[in-house]
Every structure is written in C-alpha cells, then in structure tokens.
Motif scaffolding. Structure first.
Motif, mmCIF file in Angstrom:
data_model
loop_
_atom_site.group_PDB
_atom_site.id
_atom_site.type_symbol
_atom_site.label_atom_id
_atom_site.label_comp_id
_atom_site.label_asym_id
_atom_site.label_seq_id
_atom_site.Cartn_x
_atom_site.Cartn_y
_atom_site.Cartn_z
ATOM 1 N N LYS A 83 7.026 -38.173 9.717
ATOM 2 C CA LYS A 83 7.207 -36.840 9.134
ATOM 3 C C LYS A 83 7.149 -35.730 10.173
ATOM 4 C CE LYS A 83 2.285 -36.468 7.949
ATOM 5 N NZ LYS A 83 1.310 -36.308 6.849
ATOM 6 N N THR A 84 6.467 -35.962 11.291
ATOM 7 C CA THR A 84 6.321 -34.923 12.306
ATOM 8 C C THR A 84 7.333 -35.038 13.433
ATOM 9 O OG1 THR A 84 4.682 -36.301 13.429
ATOM 10 C CG2 THR A 84 3.850 -34.627 11.898
ATOM 11 N N THR A 85 8.185 -36.071 13.417
ATOM 12 C CA THR A 85 9.136 -36.252 14.521
ATOM 13 C C THR A 85 9.985 -34.993 14.691
ATOM 14 O OG1 THR A 85 9.243 -38.656 14.247
ATOM 15 C CG2 THR A 85 11.090 -37.587 15.354
ATOM 16 N N PRO A 86 9.936 -34.372 15.865
ATOM 17 C CA PRO A 86 10.717 -33.149 16.067
ATOM 18 C C PRO A 86 12.154 -33.473 16.458
ATOM 19 C CG PRO A 86 9.401 -33.606 18.012
ATOM 20 C CD PRO A 86 9.080 -34.688 17.016
ATOM 21 N N PRO A 87 13.055 -32.533 16.284
ATOM 22 C CA PRO A 87 14.430 -32.762 16.729
ATOM 23 C C PRO A 87 14.528 -32.720 18.245
ATOM 24 C CG PRO A 87 14.181 -30.515 15.960
ATOM 25 C CD PRO A 87 12.879 -31.209 15.682
ATOM 26 N N GLY A 88 15.593 -33.282 18.751
ATOM 27 C CA GLY A 88 15.890 -33.239 20.172
ATOM 28 C C GLY A 88 17.388 -33.310 20.364
ATOM 29 N N SER A 89 17.831 -33.438 21.588
ATOM 30 C CA SER A 89 19.261 -33.534 21.864
ATOM 31 C C SER A 89 19.841 -34.733 21.115
ATOM 32 C CB SER A 89 19.503 -33.695 23.368
ATOM 33 O OG SER A 89 19.037 -32.563 24.065
ATOM 34 N N LYS A 135 5.632 -38.364 0.594
ATOM 35 C CA LYS A 135 6.812 -37.751 0.009
ATOM 36 C C LYS A 135 7.034 -36.336 0.551
ATOM 37 C CE LYS A 135 6.626 -40.442 -4.240
ATOM 38 N NZ LYS A 135 7.839 -41.210 -3.942
ATOM 39 N N VAL A 136 5.948 -35.588 0.680
ATOM 40 C CA VAL A 136 6.057 -34.219 1.207
ATOM 41 C C VAL A 136 6.541 -34.236 2.654
ATOM 42 C CG1 VAL A 136 4.765 -32.109 1.688
ATOM 43 C CG2 VAL A 136 4.323 -33.373 -0.398
ATOM 44 N N GLY A 137 6.368 -35.366 3.334
ATOM 45 C CA GLY A 137 6.890 -35.494 4.696
ATOM 46 C C GLY A 137 8.381 -35.232 4.785
ATOM 47 N N ALA A 138 9.117 -35.480 3.678
ATOM 48 C CA ALA A 138 10.550 -35.184 3.670
ATOM 49 C C ALA A 138 10.794 -33.691 3.847
ATOM 50 C CB ALA A 138 11.175 -35.672 2.362
ATOM 51 N N VAL A 139 9.916 -32.863 3.269
ATOM 52 C CA VAL A 139 10.054 -31.413 3.399
ATOM 53 C C VAL A 139 9.760 -30.987 4.833
ATOM 54 C CG1 VAL A 139 9.272 -29.181 2.539
ATOM 55 C CG2 VAL A 139 9.411 -31.134 0.986
ATOM 56 N N GLU A 140 8.750 -31.606 5.447
ATOM 57 C CA GLU A 140 8.417 -31.275 6.834
ATOM 58 C C GLU A 140 9.578 -31.621 7.769
ATOM 59 O OE1 GLU A 140 4.629 -31.765 9.896
ATOM 60 O OE2 GLU A 140 4.521 -32.569 7.858
ATOM 61 N N LEU A 141 10.184 -32.788 7.568
ATOM 62 C CA LEU A 141 11.345 -33.162 8.375
ATOM 63 C C LEU A 141 12.503 -32.183 8.149
ATOM 64 C CD1 LEU A 141 11.315 -37.042 7.955
ATOM 65 C CD2 LEU A 141 11.168 -35.802 10.125
ATOM 66 N N TYR A 142 12.717 -31.814 6.907
ATOM 67 C CA TYR A 142 13.774 -30.858 6.578
ATOM 68 C C TYR A 142 13.569 -29.536 7.325
ATOM 69 C CZ TYR A 142 16.269 -27.361 3.748
ATOM 70 O OH TYR A 142 17.057 -26.313 3.340
ATOM 71 N N LEU A 143 12.357 -29.001 7.259
ATOM 72 C CA LEU A 143 12.089 -27.718 7.913
ATOM 73 C C LEU A 143 12.130 -27.834 9.432
ATOM 74 C CD1 LEU A 143 9.225 -26.341 5.629
ATOM 75 C CD2 LEU A 143 11.640 -25.686 5.630
#
Length: 320
Positions: A83-89, A135-143
């Motif tokens: 859920k906390t994986t940040p975006p990257g290239s 389930k709320v992890g989906a919102v964290e990934l979205y944001l």
C-alpha cells in the motif's frame, strides 16, 4: 487538492463529505469522492442506489497494482507492491481529467456530478482473517499515483476516530477537516487527531456540526480555539436527505451553504506541498518495509524507492 473528512463515528463526516463534494462539483471542477470508511454510506449520501455503486477498489487490489506499476523496473510484481509503494520512473500516474482504467473501471458519476470510488465492505472471505486497512490501502496507492492540479478535487470520507493513523494515509491530503459535534466526545477525537498529526505537518481545521445555537458554538470555540473554522447548524434539509427524501443543494439552508463555501475557500488557500508529500511517502514506505512488508513479500522493499523521482505535476507517466 485532496481533502479528508474525519471525526467521531456519528459526527456527520460522511454527510459533510457528500455535501462538500456536491458543492465543489456545482462550481464546475472535476471531483472524485472516495468512500474509505468501513461503513460504506457515501454513495447513499450522494444519491446512489446500492445497485449503482462502482466496483470496490479493495477487492481488486492486484488489478490496480498491475496497472499502476506499469513498467517500473524497481517493482518486481504486483505481489511485491504494497500500500505504501511509491511511484517511480515507469509507473503509471493518474490525472483527474484523463480516462484511465482506474477512474473508468472503479468509479461512477453521481446525480449531482462528483465521481464516486469506494473501497468496499468486507467480503465473506475477509471475515475473521482480514484487516480493513488492507482495503484502504487501495486509496493510499491511488493518492500516491495521482497528479491533481488546480481546480481538481478528491474528497475522502475516512474511517472514524483516530483509526486513520494505522497507515500513512493521513499524510496524503492537502487539508483535513475534522467534523466535531459540540460534545466532550467530539472534542476528544479532535485532540487525539491533532496530537497524532502534530509531527507530520498535517493541516487540520475543525468543522462544527449539528449546531443548535450560540451555546454550541461557544463550547467548540472554547475547546478547540482557532482551529474551529466554521459551523453548520442543525438542518431539516440534511435530515430529509439522510432519511432518503429528495434533496439538492438548493434545499440547503443559506447559512449551511455559506459554510460549505468557507470550507472550499480554506482548501483552495492551502499551499500544495509536493515536497512534503514525496518525503512522507518514502518515510512511511520504509517504515512499513521494516515493520512487516519485507517479511511478507520476501524482498527488500527499500529498493522500490526511485531516488530520481520527483513528486508533482511536472512528472509525466512513462508508461501508458
């Protein structure tokens, strides 16, 4: 801009989330309302029948992760994406003004304009074995993967009380409105939330709700001081909406309509701090990796952090 509505259970945060989303949509900007509460009532408050709700994000995490990771070489698989994986290239980034499989596949347009996304309730397979934060992890990934610009809004109805602090989701917002009734219980949730958020630079303003007179306003002002932004008075129109009777924003009392405008003005005046957003995304990812995620995935998830990635609207997705 992203805004969270939090507060004690029963304070009216779901109702205010819905009213605010409707109000902002009436001003013409794109609005996504997200139901991230374990009690899934935001769709009802936005005028949708249960049969019209969108697909729940929390039940399709693998599908969401597969899309968002794109061809980011630092993420080996959807299973290694937490859920906390940040975006990257190489990650796929989202915009509110574009069609993509996340917005088109997991949202519906409500009668007064806002799009609705939902985490979804527990399923039979979840009972007794799963935590709602998965389930709320989906919102964290979205944001984490969203590039929202000026005049674009995401309104999130959060879980009740201080339960939001079980993940880094509470840091994913430009503004947090804490809905408080003029009671000792309502104020105690405010103090707990304020104290937990103090070290993270989370902007908080208190919205008094279900106000019956000057005494209620005075109580809240005495208890929360300058954090009290505005109060909404007890509303027959809102009660009618909650009882399922026909409702539009035009039915709202003038003072309460003006209060919604005050909330929007406060949100619009908040500076967008992409640097803090990115720094805290990395901070919470490393914390989760050490606490449980490395063990759960069998990988060192610190390697998912792209040191050259800069959060903010100047970034473009490298994978479409």
């Amino acid at each position: 801009m992203r805004v969270a509505f939090v507060g004690k259970g029963g304070s009216g945060k779901t109702t205010l989330s819905a009213l605010f989303a409707r109000y902002v949509a009436s001003r013409g900007g794109p609005v996504v309302a997200v139901d991230a509460d374990i009690n899934q009532h935001l769709g009802m408050a936005l005028g949708l029948a249960e049969s019209a709700l969108p697909r729940p994000m929390g039940s399709h995490l693998t599908e969401i992760k597969e899309y968002l990771r794109g061809d980011n070489p630092r993420i080996s698989s959807a299973a290694a994406m937490v859920k906390t994986t940040p975006p990257g290239s190489g990650s796929r980034l989202l915009r509110l003004d574009e069609d993509d499989p996340i917005h088109t596949g997991f949202s519906v347009v409500t009668p007064e304009g806002p799009r609705l996304m939902v985490t979804g309730p527990f399923s039979e397979d979840d009972l007794g074995v799963a935590c709602y934060h998965s389930k709320v992890g989906a919102v964290e990934l979205y944001l984490n993967h969203l590039l929202d610009g000026a005049g674009e809004y995401v309104v999130v109805d959060m879980t009740a009380g201080a339960d939001s602090f079980a993940s880094g989701l509470f840091t994913r917002f430009d503004m947090t409105f804490l809905v408080a009734e003029p009671t000792r219980q309502g104020v105690s949730v405010y103090r707990q939330y304020r104290d937990y958020a103090a070290d993270y630079g989370v902007p908080i303003a208190v919205v008094g709700n279900k106000i019956h007179g000057p005494g209620d306003v005075a109580f809240l002002r005495d208890q929360v001081g300058d954090d009290l932004l505005v109060c909404l008075e007890h509303s027959p129109a809102i009660r009618a909406m909650e009882q399922g009777r026909p409702f539009t924003l035009q039915d709202l009392e003038p003072a309460n309509s003006q209060a919604l405008g005050t909330l929007l003005d406060r949100l619009d005046s908040q500076e967008k701090d992409w640097f803090r957003f990115g720094r805290q995304a990395v901070q919470f990812h490393l914390r989760n990796a050490t606490a449980w995620a490395n063990r759960a995935t069998g990988e060192d998830l610190a390697a998912q952090i792209d040191p050259g990635f800069v959060f903010g609207p100047t970034r473009v997705s490298l994978s479409r």
